[in-house]
Scaffold this motif. Structure first.
Motif, PDB file in Angstrom:
ATOM      1  N   GLU A   1     -22.182 -13.832  14.241  1.00 49.59           N
ATOM      2  CA  GLU A   1     -23.272 -12.836  15.099  1.00 49.59           C
ATOM      3  C   GLU A   1     -21.949 -11.723  16.273  1.00 49.59           C
ATOM      4  O   GLU A   1     -21.916 -11.124  16.719  1.00 49.59           O
ATOM      5  CB  GLU A   1     -24.393 -12.794  15.147  1.00 49.59           C
ATOM      6  CG  GLU A   1     -25.471 -12.091  16.398  1.00 49.59           C
ATOM      7  CD  GLU A   1     -26.323 -13.738  16.325  1.00 49.59           C
ATOM      8  OE1 GLU A   1     -26.929 -14.225  15.871  1.00 49.59           O
ATOM      9  OE2 GLU A   1     -26.442 -13.242  17.843  1.00 49.59           O
ATOM     10  N   VAL A   2     -21.366 -12.893  17.060  1.00 46.03           N
ATOM     11  CA  VAL A   2     -20.681 -12.225  18.464  1.00 46.03           C
ATOM     12  C   VAL A   2     -19.276 -12.105  18.293  1.00 46.03           C
ATOM     13  O   VAL A   2     -19.185 -10.477  18.876  1.00 46.03           O
ATOM     14  CB  VAL A   2     -20.160 -13.434  19.042  1.00 46.03           C
ATOM     15  CG1 VAL A   2     -19.664 -13.901  20.516  1.00 46.03           C
ATOM     16  CG2 VAL A   2     -21.212 -15.066  19.030  1.00 46.03           C
ATOM     17  N   LEU A   3     -19.038 -11.110  16.815  1.00 45.27           N
ATOM     18  CA  LEU A   3     -17.767 -11.114  16.514  1.00 45.27           C
ATOM     19  C   LEU A   3     -17.441 -10.353  15.879  1.00 45.27           C
ATOM     20  O   LEU A   3     -16.638  -9.331  16.109  1.00 45.27           O
ATOM     21  CB  LEU A   3     -16.345 -11.908  16.022  1.00 45.27           C
ATOM     22  CG  LEU A   3     -16.153 -13.174  15.797  1.00 45.27           C
ATOM     23  CD1 LEU A   3     -15.221 -13.678  15.846  1.00 45.27           C
ATOM     24  CD2 LEU A   3     -14.772 -12.625  17.449  1.00 45.27           C
ATOM     25  N   GLY A   4     -19.532  -9.065  16.198  1.00 40.74           N
ATOM     26  CA  GLY A   4     -19.889  -8.443  15.272  1.00 40.74           C
ATOM     27  C   GLY A   4     -19.517  -8.541  13.878  1.00 40.74           C
ATOM     28  O   GLY A   4     -19.067  -7.106  13.391  1.00 40.74           O
ATOM     29  N   LEU A   5     -19.510  -9.616  12.890  1.00 36.50           N
ATOM     30  CA  LEU A   5     -18.472  -9.378  11.365  1.00 36.50           C
ATOM     31  C   LEU A   5     -19.486  -9.149  11.131  1.00 36.50           C
ATOM     32  O   LEU A   5     -19.371  -9.225   9.871  1.00 36.50           O
ATOM     33  CB  LEU A   5     -17.894 -11.115  11.152  1.00 36.50           C
ATOM     34  CG  LEU A   5     -16.432 -10.999  12.437  1.00 36.50           C
ATOM     35  CD1 LEU A   5     -16.028 -12.367  12.115  1.00 36.50           C
ATOM     36  CD2 LEU A   5     -15.629 -10.155  12.472  1.00 36.50           C
ATOM     37  N   LYS A   6     -21.101  -8.721  10.916  1.00 40.33           N
ATOM     38  CA  LYS A   6     -22.200  -9.436  10.206  1.00 40.33           C
ATOM     39  C   LYS A   6     -22.186  -8.122   9.305  1.00 40.33           C
ATOM     40  O   LYS A   6     -22.673  -7.928   7.941  1.00 40.33           O
ATOM     41  CB  LYS A   6     -23.162  -9.670  10.965  1.00 40.33           C
ATOM     42  CG  LYS A   6     -23.749 -11.261  10.763  1.00 40.33           C
ATOM     43  CD  LYS A   6     -24.789 -11.538  11.192  1.00 40.33           C
ATOM     44  CE  LYS A   6     -25.487 -13.014  11.305  1.00 40.33           C
ATOM     45  NZ  LYS A   6     -24.921 -13.953  10.272  1.00 40.33           N
ATOM     46  N   SER A   7     -22.013  -6.789  10.367  1.00 39.36           N
ATOM     47  CA  SER A   7     -21.921  -5.444   9.594  1.00 39.36           C
ATOM     48  C   SER A   7     -20.843  -4.789   8.944  1.00 39.36           C
ATOM     49  O   SER A   7     -19.449  -5.115   9.875  1.00 39.36           O
ATOM     50  CB  SER A   7     -22.591  -4.324  11.057  1.00 39.36           C
ATOM     51  OG  SER A   7     -21.222  -4.852  12.133  1.00 39.36           O
ATOM     52  N   THR A   8     -20.703  -4.002   8.387  1.00 37.73           N
ATOM     53  CA  THR A   8     -19.278  -3.650   7.889  1.00 37.73           C
ATOM     54  C   THR A   8     -18.972  -2.429   7.825  1.00 37.73           C
ATOM     55  O   THR A   8     -19.529  -1.182   8.808  1.00 37.73           O
ATOM     56  CB  THR A   8     -19.098  -3.168   6.134  1.00 37.73           C
ATOM     57  OG1 THR A   8     -20.741  -2.831   6.120  1.00 37.73           O
ATOM     58  CG2 THR A   8     -18.500  -4.261   5.435  1.00 37.73           C
ATOM     59  N   ASN A   9     -17.295  -2.919   8.600  1.00 31.53           N
ATOM     60  CA  ASN A   9     -16.401  -1.587   9.305  1.00 31.53           C
ATOM     61  C   ASN A   9     -15.824  -0.449   8.403  1.00 31.53           C
ATOM     62  O   ASN A   9     -15.121  -1.297   7.934  1.00 31.53           O
ATOM     63  CB  ASN A   9     -16.027  -1.483  10.993  1.00 31.53           C
ATOM     64  CG  ASN A   9     -16.753  -2.026  11.965  1.00 31.53           C
ATOM     65  OD1 ASN A   9     -17.303  -1.547  12.256  1.00 31.53           O
ATOM     66  ND2 ASN A   9     -16.701  -3.304  12.193  1.00 31.53           N
ATOM     67  N   GLU A  10     -16.356   0.952   7.986  1.00 30.77           N
ATOM     68  CA  GLU A  10     -15.530   1.187   7.245  1.00 30.77           C
ATOM     69  C   GLU A  10     -13.976   1.755   7.660  1.00 30.77           C
ATOM     70  O   GLU A  10     -14.761   2.368   9.151  1.00 30.77           O
ATOM     71  CB  GLU A  10     -16.583   2.668   6.628  1.00 30.77           C
ATOM     72  CG  GLU A  10     -17.202   2.447   5.460  1.00 30.77           C
ATOM     73  CD  GLU A  10     -18.891   1.378   5.684  1.00 30.77           C
ATOM     74  OE1 GLU A  10     -19.353   2.137   6.558  1.00 30.77           O
ATOM     75  OE2 GLU A  10     -18.470   0.583   4.527  1.00 30.77           O
ATOM     76  N   ALA A  11     -13.104   1.722   7.171  1.00 26.45           N
ATOM     77  CA  ALA A  11     -12.165   2.082   7.792  1.00 26.45           C
ATOM     78  C   ALA A  11     -11.145   3.019   6.649  1.00 26.45           C
ATOM     79  O   ALA A  11     -11.238   2.927   5.399  1.00 26.45           O
ATOM     80  CB  ALA A  11     -10.938   0.947   8.435  1.00 26.45           C
ATOM     81  N   VAL A  12     -10.383   3.880   7.133  1.00 20.85           N
ATOM     82  CA  VAL A  12      -8.942   4.381   6.448  1.00 20.85           C
ATOM     83  C   VAL A  12      -7.378   4.234   7.002  1.00 20.85           C
ATOM     84  O   VAL A  12      -8.329   3.559   8.340  1.00 20.85           O
ATOM     85  CB  VAL A  12      -9.356   5.880   6.160  1.00 20.85           C
ATOM     86  CG1 VAL A  12     -10.281   6.255   6.157  1.00 20.85           C
ATOM     87  CG2 VAL A  12      -8.989   6.014   8.013  1.00 20.85           C
ATOM     88  N   LEU A  13      -6.543   3.892   6.117  1.00 21.88           N
ATOM     89  CA  LEU A  13      -5.441   2.761   6.284  1.00 21.88           C
ATOM     90  C   LEU A  13      -4.452   4.174   6.441  1.00 21.88           C
ATOM     91  O   LEU A  13      -4.673   4.848   5.189  1.00 21.88           O
ATOM     92  CB  LEU A  13      -5.442   2.065   5.501  1.00 21.88           C
ATOM     93  CG  LEU A  13      -3.679   0.951   5.512  1.00 21.88           C
ATOM     94  CD1 LEU A  13      -4.020   0.444   5.414  1.00 21.88           C
ATOM     95  CD2 LEU A  13      -2.842   2.040   4.896  1.00 21.88           C
TER      96      LEU A  13
ATOM     97  N   HIS B   1     -15.356  -5.211  19.833  1.00 24.81           N
ATOM     98  CA  HIS B   1     -15.081  -4.335  21.419  1.00 24.81           C
ATOM     99  C   HIS B   1     -16.177  -2.907  20.861  1.00 24.81           C
ATOM    100  O   HIS B   1     -16.799  -2.282  21.356  1.00 24.81           O
ATOM    101  CB  HIS B   1     -13.999  -3.534  21.852  1.00 24.81           C
ATOM    102  CG  HIS B   1     -13.238  -4.724  22.402  1.00 24.81           C
ATOM    103  ND1 HIS B   1     -13.180  -5.325  23.423  1.00 24.81           N
ATOM    104  CD2 HIS B   1     -11.633  -5.475  22.088  1.00 24.81           C
ATOM    105  CE1 HIS B   1     -13.114  -6.540  23.612  1.00 24.81           C
ATOM    106  NE2 HIS B   1     -12.005  -6.419  22.563  1.00 24.81           N
ATOM    107  N   LEU B   2     -15.659  -2.700  18.479  1.00 28.53           N
ATOM    108  CA  LEU B   2     -16.404  -1.919  18.152  1.00 28.53           C
ATOM    109  C   LEU B   2     -17.952  -2.172  18.708  1.00 28.53           C
ATOM    110  O   LEU B   2     -18.583  -0.945  18.679  1.00 28.53           O
ATOM    111  CB  LEU B   2     -15.795  -1.401  17.502  1.00 28.53           C
ATOM    112  CG  LEU B   2     -16.165  -0.478  16.290  1.00 28.53           C
ATOM    113  CD1 LEU B   2     -15.639   1.306  16.891  1.00 28.53           C
ATOM    114  CD2 LEU B   2     -15.915  -0.221  15.759  1.00 28.53           C
ATOM    115  N   ALA B   3     -18.135  -3.763  18.750  1.00 28.93           N
ATOM    116  CA  ALA B   3     -19.664  -3.423  18.751  1.00 28.93           C
ATOM    117  C   ALA B   3     -20.235  -3.746  19.692  1.00 28.93           C
ATOM    118  O   ALA B   3     -21.616  -3.396  20.139  1.00 28.93           O
ATOM    119  CB  ALA B   3     -20.027  -4.944  17.482  1.00 28.93           C
ATOM    120  N   ASP B   4     -19.162  -3.688  21.319  1.00 28.39           N
ATOM    121  CA  ASP B   4     -20.362  -3.672  22.416  1.00 28.39           C
ATOM    122  C   ASP B   4     -21.405  -2.313  22.716  1.00 28.39           C
ATOM    123  O   ASP B   4     -20.580  -1.020  22.214  1.00 28.39           O
ATOM    124  CB  ASP B   4     -19.046  -3.619  23.390  1.00 28.39           C
ATOM    125  CG  ASP B   4     -19.120  -5.195  24.487  1.00 28.39           C
ATOM    126  OD1 ASP B   4     -17.862  -5.339  24.817  1.00 28.39           O
ATOM    127  OD2 ASP B   4     -19.898  -5.918  23.039  1.00 28.39           O
TER     128      ASP B   4
END
Ligand SMILES: NC(=O)c1ccc[n+]([C@@H]2O[C@H](COP(=O)([O-])OP(=O)(O)OC[C@H]3O[C@@H](n4cnc5c(N)ncnc54)[C@H](O)[C@@H]3O)[C@@H](O)[C@H]2O)c1
Ligand SMILES: NC(=O)c1ccc[n+]([C@@H]2O[C@H](COP(=O)([O-])OP(=O)(O)OC[C@H]3O[C@@H](n4cnc5c(N)ncnc54)[C@H](O)[C@@H]3O)[C@@H](O)[C@H]2O)c1
Lengths: 203, 203
Positions: free
Chosen positions: B72-84, A200-203
């Motif tokens: 590609e479809v799940l948007g996993l090719k790019s990294t997402n920076e996160a904080v916890l 959903h973020l990539a959308d």
């Protein structure tokens, strides 16, 4: 029998009414319940009519009555004895978390293959060796096994649990477990939640 | 746009094809994928045709090709920076778990309100004070906030995250968070899984 999608929403209604119960509120509205389950209030009223839980229009549902009704439907009134296998990072977090008791979960012992952990008390329960699992489960009437071991050990542990008479498995390892038809398996795959979020973020 | 129920199944197909990739298998069949997502093989083929992923009848899908397509479809090719936020029992288990990296999650810092934890390194990242959250997030382009604080602190933390520019929240606290429409929230309620398991056990 409860329709599948209604069943999915009930725990969210229950969580909401339980929070109202703790705050000693007398009524909870279908709008409050709808927000907790992220549906619209009409859906809430339709779901709850199935269980003859009636609200007062404009006021809501009586909190103690609805709470008790949902506990009955969800089977939370009785306690389920469980064992936890794999006292690692996630297993420890679950053992030490008080939030599952109100759902009737009673973890009475934990098991691990690591000799360093065996004999310790974690989350106020003793850690036994995985070798002792079959005869400890037989002696106590254990219905549920919680699997928090690495993926490569998960099937072995599931087979051991089923062989010892367990009726249900709560599985956190990201693999599909092969068990006989009479055993219920509930898989939690936290990574699936993450993948959906990123989509959903990539959308 | 991917249909909602297809999207729910994709992470399970991805987990399965990733396991095959690690075992250096060349093909994965729709039967294998079906078992992982607990659906039938016809459903798998129908889902994957949507993304023009074609299998060879009787042989299956080429593993590297399907893996890359699902990433590609799940948007996993790019990294997402996160904080916890909330380095307690569950937060620590998530910080120390390598399994989310392959989904593109990169947790670069954690935050807590407990002065004893601030300045420590947990899961190889520094724990900062919650007071520092707004200006650390602004400085680094953080898209995702992971909320593992107690229920009563969760809304405060969510508001702080949104105010600092975060676009998505992965929430483990059992409460509904109020956020503006442009922010995506994914709730994980482990107790809901348990309630469903117990309902089926009571049947
Ligand atoms: N940590 C997380 O946040 C997280 C998130 C999602 C999924 N998971 C899954 O949960 C499971 C546990 O993860 P973790 O991070 O706690 O791992 P961990 O390595 O910290 O803990 C695993 C525990 O299982 C024990 N074990 C290994 N083989 C065993 C066997 N045959 N019998 C009994 N015990 C055995 C180990 O001794 C260890 O104590 C894994 O399958 C993981 O993929 C964890
Ligand atoms: N432990 C589990 O297995 C489990 C299971 C399901 C849900 N949860 C949920 O996950 C959340 C965390 O659970 P836990 O068991 O790790 O709790 P915990 O008490 O061990 O950890 C909570 C952490 O949050 C920090 N914190 C509190 N208020 C804060 C604030 N305002 N800002 C920043 N940090 C703050 C605390 O200092 C602590 O380190 C809770 O909402 C809980 O209901 C936990």
């Amino acid at each position: 029998k409860v329709p599948k999608f209604t069943l999915k929403r009930l725990p969210y209604y229950y969580r909401c009414v339980h929070n109202f119960f703790e705050r000693e509120e007398e009524y909870v509205s279908s709008e409050d319940l709808a927000k907790a389950a992220q549906v619209n209030p009409v859906q809430v009223r339709r779901d709850l009519t199935l269980f003859k839980a009636m609200g007062i229009p404009g006021v809501g549902y009586r909190v103690p009555v609805l709470k008790s009704k949902l506990e009955e439907v969800l089977g939370l009134k009785s306690t389920n004895e469980a064992v936890l296998i794999g006292v690692g990072k996630l297993g420890r977090a679950i053992l030490e978390y008080p939030g599952f008791e109100r759902y009737g979960l009673n973890i009475i012992a934990s098991f691990d293959a690591d000799p360093v952990l065996v004999g310790k008390r974690i989350g106020n329960r003793e850690v036994f060796s995985i070798q002792e699992l079959p005869h400890i489960i037989n002696r106590l009437n254990i219905k549920v096994g919680i699997v928090t071991v690495p993926s490569q050990a998960a099937q072995y542990v599931a087979t051991l649990l089923v062989g010892s008479g367990v009726k249900a498995i709560w599985n956190f390892a990201p693999v599909s477990l092969e068990v006989p038809k009479h055993v219920i398996v509930r898989n939690e795959d936290l990574a699936a939640g993450l993948a959906t979020l990123f989509h959903h973020l990539a959308d």
